[in-house]
Design an enzyme around this catalytic site. Sequence first.
Site, short mmCIF file in Angstrom:
data_model
loop_
_atom_site.label_atom_id
_atom_site.label_comp_id
_atom_site.label_asym_id
_atom_site.label_seq_id
_atom_site.Cartn_x
_atom_site.Cartn_y
_atom_site.Cartn_z
N ARG A 105 42.67 30.90 32.05
CA ARG A 105 41.80 31.41 31.88
C ARG A 105 41.83 33.11 32.07
O ARG A 105 41.04 33.65 32.15
CB ARG A 105 40.50 30.85 31.40
CG ARG A 105 41.41 29.53 30.69
CD ARG A 105 39.65 28.61 30.96
NE ARG A 105 40.06 27.65 29.29
CZ ARG A 105 39.01 26.37 30.13
NH1 ARG A 105 37.83 26.41 30.61
NH2 ARG A 105 40.14 25.32 28.76
N ARG A 178 52.10 29.08 52.42
CA ARG A 178 53.33 27.38 52.11
C ARG A 178 53.97 27.01 53.15
O ARG A 178 54.67 25.62 52.94
CB ARG A 178 53.83 28.07 50.61
CG ARG A 178 54.91 28.44 50.74
CD ARG A 178 55.37 28.80 49.72
NE ARG A 178 57.08 29.53 48.74
CZ ARG A 178 57.58 29.75 50.10
NH1 ARG A 178 57.28 31.12 50.45
NH2 ARG A 178 58.75 30.15 49.66
#
Length: 228
Positions: A105, A178
């Site tokens: 979105r 990460r």
Amino acid sequence: MDGRRLETDRIHLVRDVMQRRNEGSPVLRLHFPLKCSSFITWSAFKPSVHNCSTTVHNRTPRLRGSEEHDPSFDMHDQIAFLGAVTVLAVLQQAYFFLQVIYARRKYKVPPPTISGPLEFERIFRAQVNCSEYLPLFMAVLWVAGFFFSQVTAASCGLLYLYARHKYFKGYSNSSQERLSPIYFSSGVLWILIAMSGIGVLSHILSPVFGLEIAGTLLTMLRKSIIGF
């Protein structure tokens, strides 16, 4: 024929004792002969051979530990921590899924499109990577918990979930962030795999080679991993 008759009498005797126990009635002292030269005495489901009578002692058979009240209690106790970690893992995956929906979105990337701004792709890839490792994590978590140690496996599971959370947050910000969490989570997975292998081997080899051989070796390996 005598052997079958003997086994049938045993089954009927146990059923009678359990029925009286469930009804709250006292367990009577019973005497009846069998068509053989010996007779059986039952005491708390442990048969022994005597002459001239078959006796059920005037007391309710008892099971050891918590099984006296609920035979399934021990099983629940053995998997409670594993179940808690499993629920946390599912909730964590749901959180990652929601983050992907929010990112779609925010960056206007409609499904089924999986490419878009780098920010969206990092979030999407972090979620996919965590989902890919989830089946492996669940498998070794439960095997290690059943055959090795529930507490140790559950503790490793919590560490893995924490590392996965740091991995997702780090990957969302930068690809470099990460690396440390993924290395840590991979190490935890290898520990769970090792515990699973040791536990399963202990279960398989102990009846074959005896506890004195396989059990001693696997206990040493277990102590070298968890420190006690």
